[in-house]
Scaffold this motif. Sequence first.
Motif, short mmCIF file in Angstrom:
data_model
loop_
_atom_site.label_atom_id
_atom_site.label_comp_id
_atom_site.label_asym_id
_atom_site.label_seq_id
_atom_site.Cartn_x
_atom_site.Cartn_y
_atom_site.Cartn_z
N UNK A 144 42.69 21.42 -51.84
CA UNK A 144 43.75 22.14 -52.13
C UNK A 144 44.77 21.18 -52.72
N UNK A 145 45.11 20.18 -52.00
CA UNK A 145 46.25 19.19 -52.09
C UNK A 145 45.78 18.57 -53.47
N UNK A 146 44.50 18.26 -53.81
CA UNK A 146 44.11 17.51 -54.91
C UNK A 146 44.48 18.19 -56.22
N UNK A 147 44.19 19.61 -56.07
CA UNK A 147 44.43 20.39 -57.18
C UNK A 147 45.99 20.51 -57.45
N UNK A 148 46.75 20.76 -56.41
CA UNK A 148 48.24 20.61 -56.35
C UNK A 148 48.86 19.12 -57.06
N UNK A 149 48.03 18.21 -56.73
CA UNK A 149 48.30 16.97 -57.43
C UNK A 149 47.86 16.57 -58.70
N UNK A 150 47.00 17.51 -59.25
CA UNK A 150 46.12 17.58 -60.43
C UNK A 150 45.27 16.25 -60.40
N UNK A 151 44.58 16.27 -59.26
CA UNK A 151 43.52 15.02 -59.01
C UNK A 151 42.12 15.87 -58.87
N UNK A 152 41.95 17.04 -58.97
CA UNK A 152 40.77 17.76 -58.59
C UNK A 152 39.75 17.34 -59.43
N UNK A 153 39.94 17.06 -60.54
CA UNK A 153 38.74 16.65 -61.77
C UNK A 153 38.39 15.17 -61.21
N UNK A 154 39.24 14.41 -60.42
CA UNK A 154 38.72 13.18 -59.93
C UNK A 154 38.17 12.89 -58.61
N UNK A 155 37.85 14.03 -58.05
CA UNK A 155 37.46 14.32 -56.68
C UNK A 155 36.24 13.29 -56.23
N UNK A 156 35.27 13.14 -57.14
CA UNK A 156 33.99 12.29 -56.75
C UNK A 156 34.08 11.13 -57.06
N UNK A 157 35.37 10.57 -57.83
CA UNK A 157 35.55 9.30 -58.47
C UNK A 157 35.79 8.19 -57.41
N UNK A 158 35.67 7.16 -57.64
CA UNK A 158 36.15 6.11 -56.70
C UNK A 158 37.73 6.00 -57.17
#
Lengths: 327, 285
Positions: free
Chosen positions: B150-164
């Motif tokens: 949820x937070x990642x979506x909010x911070x526009x990082x959801x696409x990077x979820x699995x990246x280092x």
Amino acid sequence: MDIIQILSLALNELVAPMTVGYILCAIGLAVHFGFTGLLNFGQAAFAALGAYGYGYAVLVFGWDLWGAILFGLICAMAFAALLGIPTLRLRADYLAIVTIAASQALRFTVGSSTAAPITGGSAGQSQFGESFYALNPFPEGEYNLGTVTLTNLELWMRVVAWGLVAIAALFVFALTRSPWGRVLKGIREDEDAVRALGKNVFAYKLQALVIGGSIAAFGGMVFVMSSQANEPTNWGTNFTFITWTILLLGGAATILGPIVGGMVFFALLTLIESFLEILVNAGLLPFLLIEQVAQIRFLLVGLILMLLVIFRPQGFFGNKKEMQFNG
Amino acid sequence: MANDISVGKAEPGCKKIDPILVADNVTRQFGGLTAVDVKHVEIPRGKITALIGPNGAGKTTFFNLLTGFDKPNTGTWTYEGKDLAGMPSYKVARLGMIRTFQLTKALSLLTVIDNMRLGAQGQAGEGFFKAFIRPLWSANEKRITAKADELLTRFKLDAKREDYAAALSGGQRKLLEMARALMSDPKLVMLDEPMAGVNPALTQSLLEHIKDLKNNGTTVLFVEHDMHMVRNISDWVIVMAEGKIVAEGPPSQVMKDQAVIDAYLGAHADTDLGTVAINKIKVGK
Ligand SMILES: Nc1ncnc2c1ncn2[C@@H]1O[C@H](COP(=O)(O)OP(=O)(O)OP(=O)(O)O)[C@@H](O)[C@H]1O
Ligand SMILES: [Mg+2]
């Protein structure tokens, strides 16, 4: 010596108890360095304490197998606590300095004549494996495993040794996939960031040091059990260096890495030695004496390690992104 | 001038109606340099407070002291009435006082989602023995993962979820660090230049998020050089210069304060600070 002989020698090295001893120590070092970022340059001391603790409990206390294993483990754990408590709050390099110094000091202490009543001095300990071999379930006889033939006791030793590797690997695997392991990896990356998230970094580092040291203690016991001879010269800086080589060869933040790294390292060492001997005997290396071969092979291994660092810094199994030489 | 935060007049070291953090006589010297010399300061609960001041004013050092990352030469401070002086940083964090770093500390070789999970507190699976028994922590793991997403979506990082995290840009790392800090539902978040390097389009949505935090009862204390942001979201502004608190008050009032203008621009300037981007200005004496 022909090719088949050389290969079978190398294959024997792949599964030899000595190889396993190093592999266990390298798995312990993976916990220290690969997953937590701790620079332990004294893994030999943890292994030595496992071996000496075991031997002492058997020879002096007259304890049975389990009590002796426990005692060896406790010695290594106490050593981890002794080194870790004062240094793990400080910068990473302090642990490196203290472990290397303590392991050298330990080696000279156990080998000294003053310590002889406890450790056997320079002669070390021997004939402490009775209760271990008494558990051997294999009937007497010769066991042919492809290219090598083993006695029932040798087979038993190898089965137990590899069983320990499997247990250690599963143990570390379970840990590193847990939230506990996640904290360790966080500490490896930046311990202040992990502190800022409310984790007791010191406690985790100490746990990691103790756990990796305990696995090394098993490595030490396996290392001396097949010959039933534990000598202080086993535990020099060489031992630590080879353990590091194995770890980096296989991949520091991996579980399979130390296992395959250890097998490859010793197979390679044997192959190189055998080929060098052939070349020397054939007069192709006039600058080399046959007695020097055992020394020069380490040089070649060093060369291979250098090439590895340059061309595959993450080791065989490492994920290039996750682990390079950046402890 | 009356306001709803301080007791009486807004001035350096003034008492607050409802302080969450109170610091007294906090000093820190580096050799001959006094980096922090705070006589008395109170941070109002449930508000957004900006800590501003020129480069080298001692803001980061003050953060480090309050959160246990550095030891002061003198001083005491309480958070929620508890004495924090001398408390190790991880214990401070456990009390719900979470800080981020000016020099971003993303955990490079952990994935973005693992970075986030690490932010959650009180995880059973972080204990050595329980780590082996997955059923003891798998439900919680799911819960915190959902929250992290949820937070990642909010911070526009959801696409990077699995990246280092190592693969993130500088601004994204800032965002990740802030999102991670929020994983534990802190009572007081201390953000050291959260917007430095963040794309202006995203800044707006983050400002909204910070306001939401406040609406949910979180106290925010942040260091920032961007005066627009300070004006935009803060309820209260504290100004530091050369280690001391030189001004305090609501943003509109502080921006006009002569001491602040002096601190930033030197004694002879007479510009309204709201109209300039302060981080672009050379500090004068
Ligand atoms: N570890 C240190 N050793 C010596 N001096 C330091 C140290 N940390 C900070 N200082 C000094 O203390 C003063 C305050 O530094 P600090 O980082 O707190 O400033 P700041 O207000 O956060 O500045 P900026 O806005 O540039 O981040 C500076 O003069 C700095 O040089
Ligand atoms: Mg700063």
